[in-house]
Structures are given as structure tokens and as C-alpha cells.
Write a protein that holds these residues in place. Structure first.
Motif, PDB file in Angstrom:
ATOM      1  N   ALA A  68     -33.914 -42.389 -43.678  1.00  0.00           N
ATOM      2  CA  ALA A  68     -33.099 -41.770 -43.215  1.00  0.00           C
ATOM      3  C   ALA A  68     -32.021 -43.015 -42.691  1.00  0.00           C
ATOM      4  N   ARG A  69     -32.286 -44.382 -42.518  1.00  0.00           N
ATOM      5  CA  ARG A  69     -31.226 -44.935 -42.122  1.00  0.00           C
ATOM      6  C   ARG A  69     -30.642 -45.511 -42.797  1.00  0.00           C
ATOM      7  N   LEU A  70     -31.552 -45.894 -43.536  1.00  0.00           N
ATOM      8  CA  LEU A  70     -31.043 -46.617 -44.713  1.00  0.00           C
ATOM      9  C   LEU A  70     -30.013 -45.316 -45.719  1.00  0.00           C
ATOM     10  N   GLY A  71     -30.479 -44.640 -45.840  1.00  0.00           N
ATOM     11  CA  GLY A  71     -29.607 -43.347 -45.993  1.00  0.00           C
ATOM     12  C   GLY A  71     -28.063 -42.844 -45.067  1.00  0.00           C
ATOM     13  N   ILE A  72     -27.524 -43.342 -44.003  1.00  0.00           N
ATOM     14  CA  ILE A  72     -27.196 -42.823 -43.043  1.00  0.00           C
ATOM     15  C   ILE A  72     -26.291 -43.956 -43.541  1.00  0.00           C
ATOM     16  N   ALA A  73     -26.476 -45.529 -43.716  1.00  0.00           N
ATOM     17  CA  ALA A  73     -25.813 -46.514 -44.166  1.00  0.00           C
ATOM     18  C   ALA A  73     -25.238 -46.807 -45.315  1.00  0.00           C
ATOM     19  N   LEU A  74     -25.774 -46.525 -46.613  1.00  0.00           N
ATOM     20  CA  LEU A  74     -25.773 -45.980 -47.753  1.00  0.00           C
ATOM     21  C   LEU A  74     -24.340 -45.130 -48.019  1.00  0.00           C
ATOM     22  N   GLY A  75     -24.812 -44.165 -47.037  1.00  0.00           N
ATOM     23  CA  GLY A  75     -23.648 -43.321 -46.994  1.00  0.00           C
ATOM     24  C   GLY A  75     -22.034 -43.913 -46.663  1.00  0.00           C
ATOM     25  N   VAL A  76     -22.223 -44.330 -45.576  1.00  0.00           N
ATOM     26  CA  VAL A  76     -20.808 -44.710 -44.973  1.00  0.00           C
ATOM     27  C   VAL A  76     -20.586 -45.925 -45.899  1.00  0.00           C
ATOM     28  N   ALA A  77     -21.822 -46.674 -46.251  1.00  0.00           N
ATOM     29  CA  ALA A  77     -21.020 -48.031 -47.105  1.00  0.00           C
ATOM     30  C   ALA A  77     -20.305 -47.017 -48.589  1.00  0.00           C
ATOM     31  N   ASP A  78     -20.438 -45.546 -48.674  1.00  0.00           N
ATOM     32  CA  ASP A  78     -20.183 -44.847 -50.010  1.00  0.00           C
ATOM     33  C   ASP A  78     -18.224 -44.498 -49.918  1.00  0.00           C
ATOM     34  N   LEU A  79     -18.344 -44.254 -48.128  1.00  0.00           N
ATOM     35  CA  LEU A  79     -17.020 -44.043 -47.600  1.00  0.00           C
ATOM     36  C   LEU A  79     -16.185 -45.621 -47.381  1.00  0.00           C
ATOM     37  N   VAL A  80     -16.531 -46.428 -47.213  1.00  0.00           N
ATOM     38  CA  VAL A  80     -16.016 -47.826 -46.855  1.00  0.00           C
ATOM     39  C   VAL A  80     -15.491 -48.256 -48.569  1.00  0.00           C
ATOM     40  N   VAL A  81     -16.260 -48.781 -49.402  1.00  0.00           N
ATOM     41  CA  VAL A  81     -16.409 -48.557 -50.186  1.00  0.00           C
ATOM     42  C   VAL A  81     -15.005 -47.186 -51.353  1.00  0.00           C
ATOM     43  N   LEU A  82     -14.995 -45.940 -51.084  1.00  0.00           N
ATOM     44  CA  LEU A  82     -14.223 -45.165 -50.697  1.00  0.00           C
ATOM     45  C   LEU A  82     -12.872 -45.502 -50.561  1.00  0.00           C
ATOM     46  N   ALA A  83     -12.851 -45.950 -49.185  1.00  0.00           N
ATOM     47  CA  ALA A  83     -11.363 -46.688 -48.845  1.00  0.00           C
ATOM     48  C   ALA A  83     -10.769 -47.584 -49.349  1.00  0.00           C
ATOM     49  N   CYS A  84     -11.821 -48.540 -49.260  1.00  0.00           N
ATOM     50  CA  CYS A  84     -11.037 -50.426 -50.112  1.00  0.00           C
ATOM     51  C   CYS A  84     -11.063 -49.617 -51.758  1.00  0.00           C
ATOM     52  N   LEU A  85     -11.297 -49.140 -52.576  1.00  0.00           N
ATOM     53  CA  LEU A  85     -10.537 -48.399 -53.251  1.00  0.00           C
ATOM     54  C   LEU A  85      -9.390 -47.826 -53.423  1.00  0.00           C
ATOM     55  N   VAL A  86      -9.262 -46.718 -52.575  1.00  0.00           N
ATOM     56  CA  VAL A  86      -7.803 -46.241 -52.550  1.00  0.00           C
ATOM     57  C   VAL A  86      -6.674 -47.760 -52.048  1.00  0.00           C
ATOM     58  N   THR A  87      -7.771 -47.388 -51.213  1.00  0.00           N
ATOM     59  CA  THR A  87      -6.372 -48.792 -50.535  1.00  0.00           C
ATOM     60  C   THR A  87      -6.121 -49.860 -51.651  1.00  0.00           C
ATOM     61  N   ALA A  88      -6.816 -50.360 -52.194  1.00  0.00           N
ATOM     62  CA  ALA A  88      -6.565 -51.453 -53.635  1.00  0.00           C
ATOM     63  C   ALA A  88      -5.907 -50.774 -54.468  1.00  0.00           C
ATOM     64  N   ASP A  89      -6.229 -49.503 -55.326  1.00  0.00           N
ATOM     65  CA  ASP A  89      -5.307 -48.668 -56.217  1.00  0.00           C
ATOM     66  C   ASP A  89      -4.407 -47.960 -55.701  1.00  0.00           C
ATOM     67  N   GLY A  90      -4.717 -46.966 -54.401  1.00  0.00           N
ATOM     68  CA  GLY A  90      -3.278 -46.475 -54.578  1.00  0.00           C
ATOM     69  C   GLY A  90      -3.942 -44.872 -54.881  1.00  0.00           C
TER      70      GLY A  90
END
Length: 97
Positions: A68-90
Motif C-alpha cells: 500500500a505504501r509503495l502504491g502511494i509512493a508510485l502514485g505521487v511519482a506519477d504526478l511528479v513525472v507528469l509535472a516534469c513532463l508538463v514543465t519540459a514540454d508545455g
């Protein structure tokens, strides 16, 4: 007249308790899988779902708290990856081109 055995809850309560733990275990595994898949596709949708399911599984006292903790961490990582991609690509989507 019914008699209860000393120290044991009624059978009905034990069945509900096992069912509840089994549901929480399924939520923990689902959060983990959705978090993993969310790293590759549909970050915006799967990330928050993984976080919510992982938190709910922990709240329901899952037998798999690590998952369950890994699921939470991976879910947060999903959002971090999305934020990085949005920032880099627009854009909200990303591709290999």
C-alpha cells in the motif's frame, strides 16, 4: 438460547473482518499496479487513484502495508513525472517524437 465461546467474536463478525481485510489487501495490490502503470500512461488519472487506494488500504488495516505504501509512493511519482513532463514540454501529453 445461544451460547458463545469465551474470547471469540461471533462467526458473523469474523467473516466480515476477513472480508474487510481481503478487500484492503486487494486495494493495496491495485494501488501498486495502478502506480506502476501510471508511470507509463495516464499519469493524471492513475496517480491520484493509486494514492487514494493505498491510503484507504492502510486505513482499513491491510495485511500488505508495504504494498500500500509503495502504491502511494508510485502514485505521487506519477504526478511528479507528469509535472516534469508538463514543465519540459508545455503540454499535458507526451510522446517519443
Amino acid at each position: 438460547m445461544t451460547t458463545r465461546t469465551a474470547g471469540k467474536p461471533p462467526a458473523r463478525t469474523r467473516i466480515r473482518s476477513r472480508s474487510r481485510v481481503r478487500d484492503a489487501d486487494a486495494m493495496a495490490v491495485t494501488a501498486f499496479v495502478l502506480g506502476l502503470v501510471g508511470l507509463l500512461v495516464m499519469n493524471l488519472l492513475l496517480g491520484p487513484i493509486a494514492v487514494a487506494l493505498g491510503a484507504l488500504a492502510l486505513w482499513r488495516k491491510t495485511g500488505r502495508p508495504g504494498r500500500a505504501r509503495l502504491g502511494i509512493a508510485l502514485g505521487v511519482a506519477d504526478l511528479v513525472v507528469l509535472a516534469c513532463l508538463v514543465t519540459a514540454d508545455g503540454t499535458w501529453s507526451w510522446g517519443l517524437t
